[in-house]
Write an enzyme that holds these catalytic residues in place. Structure first.
Site, mmCIF file in Angstrom:
data_model
loop_
_atom_site.group_PDB
_atom_site.id
_atom_site.type_symbol
_atom_site.label_atom_id
_atom_site.label_comp_id
_atom_site.label_asym_id
_atom_site.label_seq_id
_atom_site.Cartn_x
_atom_site.Cartn_y
_atom_site.Cartn_z
ATOM 1 C CB THR A 293 -16.766 16.616 6.213
ATOM 2 O OG1 THR A 293 -15.746 17.587 6.510
ATOM 3 C CG2 THR A 293 -16.377 15.889 4.939
ATOM 4 C CB VAL B 283 -23.207 32.623 9.251
ATOM 5 C CG1 VAL B 283 -24.232 33.328 10.134
ATOM 6 C CG2 VAL B 283 -21.878 32.477 9.966
ATOM 7 C CB VAL C 62 -25.150 19.524 2.767
ATOM 8 C CG1 VAL C 62 -24.670 20.683 1.923
ATOM 9 C CG2 VAL C 62 -26.034 20.025 3.891
ATOM 10 N N GLY D 229 -31.284 23.377 6.234
ATOM 11 C CA GLY D 229 -31.954 22.528 5.247
ATOM 12 C C GLY D 229 -30.981 22.246 4.114
ATOM 13 C CE LYS E 219 -25.173 27.872 12.010
ATOM 14 N NZ LYS E 219 -26.535 27.436 12.170
ATOM 15 C CE LYS F 52 -21.760 25.578 12.030
ATOM 16 N NZ LYS F 52 -22.701 25.014 11.040
ATOM 17 C CG ASP G 189 -24.503 24.828 14.805
ATOM 18 O OD1 ASP G 189 -23.489 24.593 14.115
ATOM 19 O OD2 ASP G 189 -25.580 25.248 14.338
ATOM 20 C CB ALA H 60 -13.857 11.315 -1.174
ATOM 21 C CB ALA I 243 -28.209 27.625 5.297
ATOM 22 C CG LEU J 244 -30.600 33.325 5.052
ATOM 23 C CD1 LEU J 244 -30.884 33.788 6.484
ATOM 24 C CD2 LEU J 244 -31.692 33.838 4.125
#
Ligand code: ADP
Ligand code: ASP
Ligand code: MG
Length: 813
Positions: free
Chosen positions: A554, A608, A475, A796, A681, A578, A677, A503, A610, A612
């Site tokens: 990260t 939450v 990302v 993604g 969220k 998160k 995960d 970094a 990505a 959207l």
């Protein structure tokens, strides 16, 4: 006749000296020229250091070596440039000056004392030598030179180190001089003489003032101040490289700007020029073709603000007390006490109740000021009519100046808005009685940020984002790529994003002007500088990066734990990580509290769904008074993909393997299949809705039985996974028989969060969601009975980076 003054930077070495000589020569072709010279750059400071060290009995050899090197280099350079230049003669003169200095210093070393008269004689050695060298140069060229002795002709009053020129007396002296029209006139700057004929100085940086006085005494047509910038800028170009060079300004504006700290001219330069309306032009020795800035009596009110200044090293005094209203002539007593002690007051504010008076003086005079004030008000202090006098140190005065400010409205509002934007607390405010300036007193360590922010608000539409990015995996790298590609597009919209710090967990690179993103990977490979937050904070402070944005790409809890600190240090935070929002509820609140207190943003839209727009929509709904009755959503892209494949007839193990091969899962698919995960969220959404839950409150039904393939490697897990296929296939069959599909769902209902596999009916909005899509159904008062549905790719690198990008731009709002 034109008076030309060249400052220290214009005389720093032989190349510069030759540039100066050529400017003088070219001007002399057209009219008579009088030249005032400063000491070459560094020289006066070295002399100050020599004396300070000698007074302490310390060795001064190094300073002597440095001084001699500066002069020798200039002389050698000039000798090479013109063989007629008598370097030897000039060197002898310099040697004599140095020898004399040596004797003075030995005297100081012996007595460990040095009076102001001797200091004055030593301080202006550089100016004398500059003149001797320049005289040698022009004599070699066959020019006749009149070397005016400032001690005999520029008559001044005051103390040895900071006197003021008496123009009436000085003009009389100059009238007696008979200077042939063809002669080049030279005079050392910084120096004058008192009525006893003793050498005195005009204050540090006083050569500009010497030139102005010489212009008045010679009735010159122009006074030109040649320095190292193209003219007077809207603020110090060293602070804001985008500062704009001004074409013209009035005498009053120039006085006010220099008084409040624009170092480009000495504050006393203008007043000798006003009576005879001598225009003053600021020019650049290194760029003589630039037009420069002209200062004259023309008042132009078209532009409201001309410039912004910072005057550093200021101390503020607060005198207050319940008895103050009753004390007659309080202000008069304060100011006359200061005046008797020869301390100038730079800025005054008084509360209308007359309960307190505050004023600023230069820090170097604060000790003396407190002593004389305590003495003057001894009785009132003893009787407790006055509170103990308060001193606030390490301050700066930030001012905006312009003739047009009188007529215009809203400057003060924008000025204070700009200070608020960078979270600066204002200690005092003052407006000049001419309405030509507004000043604010702020902590000195915030002065540069203040100037940058005010300049941006008043002079530039351009908004700058200083980005510090930690985490450059999929990302993070994608975000860098997007920033690189969008640079020009955003610049057209007056937005500049500078990635100042990059970094990973091990290493870091930084550049205050923005890292070159074309080869950041190579730069990072080549560096050995480790990443640590303290050095990032130090870097931001050192370069006064305004409103830096800390982007955490990260998944680290350690980095998430830094957020409250980062907000206190003045960062905005943007993060897809998160961990912070799912830490204990206390920390969750602390982050928001710190963001609120420090007026900085904490943005996590990508936590939450990505890219959207989930969080913002939810916040907007709640702000508009809507209430969420229940929520149900598919929050994992990987599980959306896997469950979609199950429906198409693949087994659980086949679907998982394919998802992994396509890069749609975490390196170990168990991280997705465990449901943790999704639980995170869901918790973030629940907290957003006002539920004070912890992660442990979320009921999780994983895709896998608890402890399945525990302590096994990923590969081993994948070989064991087919064991579950049959059981899973049964469940799918059962669902299909009732025209339902299986979906991995997160739900919030009645204050409870649950993550589980759900049989979804064909009329459910989640029924068709697969192939990695996310879908979030909010059943609310306003959205009823059909829920608000947000649907689209929820994972993604591209979409997540784009969501982070949008949050980064949101920090500007
Ligand atoms: P000199 O050695 O020629 O006397 P100074 O160092 O005293 O030069 O003054 C020039 C410097 O003043 C510039 O290099 C610049 O950094 C600083 N400066 C501060 N404010 C301004 C301003 N508003 N416009 C231009 N220069 C400024
Ligand atoms: N050389 C002196 C100083 O540095 C005077 C001047 O440069 O104007 O203060
Ligand atoms: Mg100067």
């Amino acid at each position: 006749m034109r008076v030309l003054k060249f400052g220290g930077t214009s005389l720093a070495n032989s190349t510069r000296f030759l540039q100066v000589a050529s400017i003088i020569e070219n001007t002399f072709l057209k009219e008579q020229v009088a030249v005032v010279l400063s000491a070459p750059a560094k020289v006066t400071n070295l002399l100050v250091a020599v004396i300070e060290n000698a007074k302490k009995g310390k060795n001064t050899t190094d300073y002597f070596v440095e001084l001699e090197t500066i002069f020798n280099n200039i002389i050698v350079g000039l000798s090479e440039a013109n063989s007629a230049f008598n370097g030897e003669k000039v060197q002898n003169l310099v040697d004599k000056e140095i020898e004399q200095l040596n004797q003075f210093i030995n005297q100081i070393l012996e007595t460990q004392d040095c009076d102001d008269q001797l200091i004055a004689t030593i301080y202006c050695l550089g100016e004398r030598i500059s003149i001797e060298i320049m005289q040698g140069w022009f004599e070699a060229k066959g020019k006749s030179v009149s070397n005016i002795n400032p001690v005999e002709n520029l008559i001044a009053e005051g103390d040895y180190l900071e006197s003021s020129v008496d123009l009436v007396k000085s003009k009389k002296r100059f009238k007696q001089l008979e200077i042939p029209e063809n002669n080049l006139i030279l005079m050392a700057g910084f120096t004058a003489g008192n009525k006893l004929g003793e050498l005195v100085l005009l204050g540090r940086n006083g050569s500009d003032y010497s030139a102005a006085c010489l212009s008045a005494c010679l009735n010159a047509d122009y006074c030109e101040i040649w320095t190292d910038v193209d003219g007077i800028y809207t603020c110090d170009p060293r602070i804001v490289p985008d500062a704009i060079c001004l074409e013209a300004m009035s005498y009053q504006e120039a006085m006010e700007l220099s008084y409040f700290g624009a170092k480009v001219i000495h504050p006393r330069t203008i007043s000798p020029l006003i009576a005879d309306k001598i225009p003053c032009v600021i020019k650049n020795t290194a760029n003589p073709v630039a037009r420069g800035t002209i200062i004259n009596d023309h008042i132009n009110i078209d532009s409201m603000v001309k410039g912004i200044t910072n005057l550093d090293d200021i101390t503020m005094f607060n005198i207050s007390g319940s008895g103050m209203q009753g004390i007659v002539g309080m202000a008069a007593r304060i100011f006359s006490t200061m005046s008797k002690a020869n301390i100038s007051i730079i800025l005054i504010t008084q509360s209308s109740s007359e309960y307190s008076i505050s004023f600023c003086v230069r820090a170097k005079e604060s000790q003396k000021a407190i002593e004389v004030l305590n003495k003057e008000f001894q009785q009132e202090l003893e009787q407790q009519l006055l509170d103990p006098i308060e001193l606030i140190q390490d301050l700066s005065i930030i001012s905006v100046v312009g003739d047009g400010m009188k007529q215009s409205k809203g400057i003060a509002a924008r000025f204070f808005f700009a200070l608020a934007q960078v979270n600066i607390s204002i200690i005092a405010i003052a407006q000049g009685s001419s309405e030509r300036s507004i000043s604010a007193v702020v902590p000195k360590n915030k002065a540069v940020e203040a100037v940058k922010s005010i300049h941006q608000v008043l002079f530039s539409n351009k908004k700058v984002i200083n980005l510090c990015l930690v985490g450059i995996g999929g990302v993070g790298s994608c975000l860098i790529e997007q920033i690189k590609n969008q640079k020009d597009y955003l610049l057209k919209k007056d937005i500049e994003i500078k990635v100042c710090y990059l970094a990973n967990s091990k290493k870091s690179i930084s550049n205050k002007d923005g890292i070159d993103l074309s080869d950041w990977k190579i730069q990072l490979e080549q560096t050995s500088k480790p990443f640590d937050f303290e050095s990032l904070v130090a870097f931001v402070k050192q370069y006064h990066l305004v409103n830096p944005v800390f982007v955490d790409c990260t998944t680290s809890q350690d980095i998430a734990n830094l957020y409250t600190r980062a907000l206190k240090e003045g960062f905005h935070i943007v993060t897809p990580n998160k961990k912070a929002n799912t830490s204990d509820y206390n920390y969750y609140q602390q982050i928001r509290e710190n963001a609120r207190l420090n007026h900085h943003k904490f943005l996590y839209e990508t936590n939450v769904g990505a890219g959207l727009p989930v969080i913002e929509n939810l916040q907007n709904l709640l702000a508009a008074g809507d209430e969420v009755e229940c929520f149900e959503g598919i929050l994992s892209g990987s599980l959306s993909f896997i469950f979609g494949l199950l429906e198409e007839g693949l087994t659980l193990s086949q679907a998982t393997l394919l998802a992994k091969q396509k890069g749609f899962t975490e390196p170990d698919p168990r991280d997705d299949l465990s449901g943790e995960d999704v639980a995170r969220k869901l918790l973030i959404l629940a907290r957003e809705m006002g539920l004070s839950l912890e992660l442990s409150d979320v009921e999780i039904e994983g895709v896998l039985p608890k402890d399945f393939a525990k302590n096994k490697s990923t590969e081993e897990f994948l070989t064991l996974l087919p064991e579950l296929d049959q059981e899973f296939a049964k469940n799918i069959e059962k669902a299909t028989a009732c025209n339902k599909v299986l979906r991995y769902v997160g739900s919030i209902s009645n204050g409870k969060c649950k993550v589980f596999i759900k049989e979804v009916e064909s009329n459910d909005p989640l029924y068709k969601v697969k192939n990695g899509e996310n879908a979030l159904a909010f059943y609310t008062h306003y959205y009823s009975p059909i829920p608000l549905l947000l649907r689209g790719y929820g994972a993604g690198n591209d979409v997540t980076a784009a969501g982070i990008f949008a949050d980064i731009l949101r920090t500007l709002k």
